[in-house]
Design a protein around this motif. Structure first.
Motif, PDB file in Angstrom:
ATOM      1  N   PRO A   1      -6.230  16.436  84.176  1.00 48.53           N
ATOM      2  CA  PRO A   1      -5.567  15.212  84.592  1.00 48.53           C
ATOM      3  C   PRO A   1      -5.573  14.182  83.461  1.00 48.53           C
ATOM      4  O   PRO A   1      -6.478  14.180  82.632  1.00 48.53           O
TER       5      PRO A   1
ATOM      6  N   GLN B   1       1.740  21.850  97.486  1.00 50.59           N
ATOM      7  CA  GLN B   1       0.331  21.845  97.081  1.00 50.59           C
ATOM      8  C   GLN B   1      -0.009  23.171  96.395  1.00 50.59           C
ATOM      9  O   GLN B   1       0.803  24.067  96.323  1.00 50.59           O
TER      10      GLN B   1
ATOM     11  N   GLN C   1      -0.264  16.463  87.651  1.00 49.28           N
ATOM     12  CA  GLN C   1      -1.345  15.780  86.918  1.00 49.28           C
ATOM     13  C   GLN C   1      -1.210  15.717  85.413  1.00 49.28           C
ATOM     14  O   GLN C   1      -2.090  15.230  84.721  1.00 49.28           O
TER      15      GLN C   1
ATOM     16  N   GLY D   1       1.504  12.165  88.040  1.00 47.26           N
ATOM     17  CA  GLY D   1       0.645  11.553  89.055  1.00 47.26           C
ATOM     18  C   GLY D   1      -0.726  12.171  89.053  1.00 47.26           C
ATOM     19  O   GLY D   1      -1.098  12.875  88.109  1.00 47.26           O
ATOM     20  N   PRO D   2      -1.501  11.929  90.115  1.00 47.81           N
ATOM     21  CA  PRO D   2      -2.810  12.580  90.187  1.00 47.81           C
ATOM     22  C   PRO D   2      -2.643  14.039  90.601  1.00 47.81           C
ATOM     23  O   PRO D   2      -1.601  14.437  91.117  1.00 47.81           O
ATOM     24  N   ALA D   3      -3.671  14.839  90.405  1.00 41.61           N
ATOM     25  CA  ALA D   3      -3.632  16.228  90.865  1.00 41.61           C
ATOM     26  C   ALA D   3      -3.484  16.226  92.383  1.00 41.61           C
ATOM     27  O   ALA D   3      -3.868  15.273  93.060  1.00 41.61           O
ATOM     28  N   GLY D   4      -2.903  17.289  92.912  1.00 44.57           N
ATOM     29  CA  GLY D   4      -2.793  17.387  94.371  1.00 44.57           C
ATOM     30  C   GLY D   4      -1.398  17.679  94.848  1.00 44.57           C
ATOM     31  O   GLY D   4      -1.205  18.130  95.964  1.00 44.57           O
ATOM     32  N   THR D   5      -0.403  17.416  93.996  1.00 45.20           N
ATOM     33  CA  THR D   5       0.937  17.827  94.393  1.00 45.20           C
ATOM     34  C   THR D   5       1.646  18.479  93.208  1.00 45.20           C
ATOM     35  O   THR D   5       1.291  18.251  92.047  1.00 45.20           O
TER      36      THR D   5
ATOM     37  N   ALA E   1      -1.086  11.592  96.446  1.00 43.46           N
ATOM     38  CA  ALA E   1      -0.536  12.164  95.210  1.00 43.46           C
ATOM     39  C   ALA E   1       0.981  11.961  95.156  1.00 43.46           C
ATOM     40  O   ALA E   1       1.549  11.652  94.104  1.00 43.46           O
TER      41      ALA E   1
ATOM     42  N   THR F   1       1.651   8.128  94.516  1.00 45.17           N
ATOM     43  CA  THR F   1       1.374   7.728  93.137  1.00 45.17           C
ATOM     44  C   THR F   1       2.408   8.332  92.178  1.00 45.17           C
ATOM     45  O   THR F   1       2.841   7.674  91.230  1.00 45.17           O
ATOM     46  N   SER F   2       2.830   9.543  92.440  1.00 44.17           N
ATOM     47  CA  SER F   2       3.892  10.144  91.621  1.00 44.17           C
ATOM     48  C   SER F   2       5.177   9.334  91.754  1.00 44.17           C
ATOM     49  O   SER F   2       5.872   9.082  90.760  1.00 44.17           O
TER      50      SER F   2
END
Ligand SMILES: *Cc1c(COP(=O)(O)O)cnc(C)c1O
Length: 354
Positions: free
Chosen positions: A10, A73, A190, A194-198, A238, A241-242
């Motif tokens: 990330p 995911q 990531q 955005g953050p990890a998770g999607t 996620a 934020t993306s």
């Protein structure tokens, strides 16, 4: 003190996105509720998903061209198998340009023949293969646009008479391309979004539904399309934020504007690598990535000095991947030119000191 974050993923995201995302954790849209506690079927969240989808299509220049956008995911790693599950009837082609391509090939072999059309494994993936023939009996051809670990990037994509599938995890939204040459683009969030998770998946709907096998619902693109990425609970934070990062990118002027910045950053670091006799680059010059610059010290005895210098300057995440060694400066969209300048100054200081 905020660090200069050169981490490969990330990774860095825009500061204003962090600010806005943290506010939404506490109180989303003045609802008195957190973004992570509202229903994913509420209007507020459905709007977020809609906006994320339409921003992705708009930024990629793919509106009205038959593409669907999914936020799934399981990371890009799940796309290695999902692409094959949904598209591989008998034979698919793969351009093997690094560990991630290699992993994609391994998964595809579970579903049919995964032919290595070209590979740069012979030189530890320090270049992009060129001039190879693409067979004309493939179900699809898969490539990796940017090789995060090795610091190479495909500049000219292969032409094929079958759908072209591309893992763009580490350079999505970073450079101007004709994105309509791809039938599937996927990217773990990531690295540049955005953050990890999607995982973003952009795909042409008309390539689906052509294979005979049964596909489990969670791995079936058509199921996710028909449920607008809400077949099960989506990773709301996620995705949100993306979406904020995509908004930020649009406000900056879109991919063309950020591409110019990315070019400047890449030029700055690569000219230091080439001019400073203490350093040598890993990737073949014509294939160098604008996102991940891989390099090493020409003389290992300076390692301790150099490592102390960059750490003291507030630089984070500069160590190379274990399969390459040395250093890797990841310069994703949100990294300011000034952070690259800090690193380049230190490389120059080392030369003056040595
Ligand atoms: C990081 C990366 C992946 C793996 O992504 P996950 O989301 O962790 O599964 C795949 N491909 C490329 C090019 C990457 O950089």
């Amino acid at each position: 003190m905020k660090k200069h974050n050169f981490s490969a993923g990330p990774c860095i995201l825009p500061q204003e996105v962090f600010n806005e995302a943290s506010q939404a954790i506490l109180d989303f849209n003045n609802s008195g509720l957190s973004i992570v506690e509202i229903s994913h079927r509420s209007k507020d969240f459905v709007d977020v998903m809609e906006e994320a989808r339409s921003l992705a299509l708009e930024l990629l220049g793919l509106e009205g061209k038959g593409y669907k956008v999914l936020f799934l995911q399981g990371g890009a790693s799940t796309q290695f198998l999902m692409t094959a599950y949904n598209l591989l009837q008998s034979k698919a082609g793969y351009i093997n340009t690094g560990s991630w391509s290699d992993k994609a090939i391994k998964e595809a072999k579970l579903f049919g023949e995964a032919l290595e059309v070209a590979s740069s494994k012979d030189a530890n993936y320090n270049y992009i293969p060129k001039g190879y023939e693409v067979p004309n009996d493939l179900d699809y051809l898969h490539c990796t646009s940017n090789n995060t670990i090795f610091g190479t990037q495909i500049k000219e994509f292969p032409k094929a008479n079958c759908p072209l599938v591309c893992d763009m995890s580490s350079d999505i939204f970073s450079r101007v391309l004709d994105f309509s040459q791809f039938s599937i683009i996927y990217a773990g969030a990531q690295k540049n979004m955005g953050p990890a998770g999607t995982t973003l998946v952009v795909l042409k709907e008309d390539i689906l539904g052509k294979i005979e096998r049964q596909i489990p619902s969670m791995l079936d693109y058509q199921v996710h399309i028909s449920k607008s990425s809400m077949f099960n609970t989506p990773p709301v934070f996620a995705v949100y934020t993306s979406m904020l990062t995509l908004r930020w990118l649009k406000k900056l002027g879109g991919i063309a504007a950020i591409a110019e910045e990315n070019e400047k950053k890449a030029k700055l670091i690569y000219s230091e690598i080439d001019l400073n006799p203490l350093f040598k680059g890993f990737a073949a010059k014509e294939d160098r990535s604008t996102m991940n610059a891989t390099f090493s010290l020409a003389d290992g005895h300076l390692k301790e000095t150099f490592d102390t210098m960059w750490k003291e300057a507030g630089i984070n995440g500069l160590n190379g991947h274990r399969s390459v060694g040395g250093y890797r400066a990841s310069m994703y969209n949100a990294m300011p030119l000034e952070s690259v300048a800090v690193l380049v100054d230190i490389m120059g200081d080392l030369e003056r000191k040595a």
